[in-house]
Design an enzyme around this catalytic site. Structure first.
Site: not given
Ligand code: NAP
Ligand code: PAF
Length: 297
Positions: A8, A120, A175, A179, A183
């Site tokens: 989360p 987010a 996607k 990336n 990226n």
């Molecule tokens: P994030 O904020 O780092 O979320 C990952 C979460 O997982 C963190 O709260 C982390 O905790 C937790 N975690 C790590 N190891 C764990 C474990 N062993 N057990 C339980 N929880 C654990 O990352 P995010 O930005 O939400 O991204 C998540 C995925 O969605 C990624 O693949 C990202 O590329 C993709 N994504 C993100 C967005 C965006 O806008 N954020 C948009 C599209 C796609 P800690 O922080 O304590 O390590």
């Molecule tokens: O990983 C990211 O940042 C996004 O998936 C994208 C599409 C490259 C936009 O920033």
């Protein structure tokens, strides 16, 4: 439904909050055993969620995995035996290859794959911001998952639009290639996504995309190189002021998802003996940056 969010962070908390608002019973499975976890979403009030509650996990109908790709195996493996055999598992992260690594443990369970363009941000431990309205596509990874199309409707009710995709692998490859192009380049150039629209990067982007599309073809995924390049440019333009997730990870000295983005393409290229020099060079550059932290810090 009883829903648990594994990982989360930013995206997982957004989904948790919206699913709770839609009337579901949502719990979290985070890294730290702090229960309950409280946070607000934008201007909405603080909500409280159970965290690492074994009873919730054992009774969840749907587990949504919103970890970073490299965290998935270590986080999911130890809790799989606690899940009911019928619990639907939805993988919702960037990159590919996590499910393959857990294949033996997952093939008898209903598994879904998804991709989202929502944005987010975790502003503080207790504040989540929905930074970009997007859409979510989900689809089946296996025949048991194919019977779970209703999950798209459930999610759509909470965080629309969510659509069922009959060929989710193709959507994930598209996607992935976006990336692969945006990226690592934005991370190594230290620039916003919009910089890549400039003509000086066109041939490099074109090569990255063509190499990755060639690898996709070995997996029976037919994607048109020119259309893909156009999609990459459209995404870069639409997100021109954003820093990509890999840029943010590298900038903040956090492990990136390169192994499951460019690295996934490289693994296929190696298996089929295909030349992917542009992707290989970017992979090396990101790896070198990541390795330099442990040497200097
Ligand atoms: P994030 O904020 O780092 O979320 C990952 C979460 O997982 C963190 O709260 C982390 O905790 C937790 N975690 C790590 N190891 C764990 C474990 N062993 N057990 C339980 N929880 C654990 O990352 P995010 O930005 O939400 O991204 C998540 C995925 O969605 C990624 O693949 C990202 O590329 C993709 N994504 C993100 C967005 C965006 O806008 N954020 C948009 C599209 C796609 P800690 O922080 O304590 O390590
Ligand atoms: O990983 C990211 O940042 C996004 O998936 C994208 C599409 C490259 C936009 O920033």
């Amino acid at each position: 439904m009883n829903i648990t969010i594994l990982g989360p962070g930013a995206i997982g908390s957004l989904y948790a909050y919206r699913l709770n608002q839609a009337g579901h019973s949502v719990s979290l499975w985070g890294r730290h055993p702090a229960s309950p976890v409280e946070f607000s979403l934008d201007e909405c009030p603080v909500l409280s969620f159970a965290n690492r509650d074994r009873h919730c996990l054992q009774h969840c109908d749907l587990l949504i995995v919103t970890l970073k790709a490299w965290q998935v195996e270590a986080a999911l493996s130890p809790i799989l035996e606690m899940l009911h055999q019928d619990t639907i598992i939805l993988f919702l992260h960037n990159g590919m290859g996590t499910v393959e690594r857990l294949q033996a443990q997952l093939h008898n369970r209903p598994v879904l794959l998804g991709t989202t363009t929502h944005g987010a941000l975790r502003v503080t431990a207790n504040e989540i911001r929905h930074t970009g309205q997007g859409q979510t596509l989900i689809g089946a990874w296996n025949p048991l998952g194919q019977q779970c199309q209703f999950v798209a409707e459930v999610l759509d009710h909470a965080i629309a639009p969510v659509k069922w995709h009959e060929d989710i692998r193709s959507a994930l490859w598209t996607k992935l290639i976006i990336n692969c192009a945006i990226n690592p380049l934005t991370a190594t150039l230290d620039c916003q996504n919009g910089q890549l629209v400039h003509s000086q990067y066109r041939s490099q982007l074109s090569a990255i995309v063509s190499e990755a599309a060639m690898c996709a073809r070995t997996q029976t995924i037919e994607l048109d190189d020119k259309a893909l390049l156009q999609t990459v440019l459209t995404v870069a333009k639409a997100t021109e002021e954003n820093y990509s997730s890999m840029h943010q990870d590298i900038y903040n000295k956090r492990q990136s998802e390169i192994d499951f983005i460019t690295g996934y393409v490289l693994d296929i290229a190696q298996k089929y003996q295909l030349a992917v020099p542009q992707n290989a060079a970017l992979f090396q550059q990101i790896k070198q940056i990541e390795a330099s932290w442990s040497q200097h810090d």
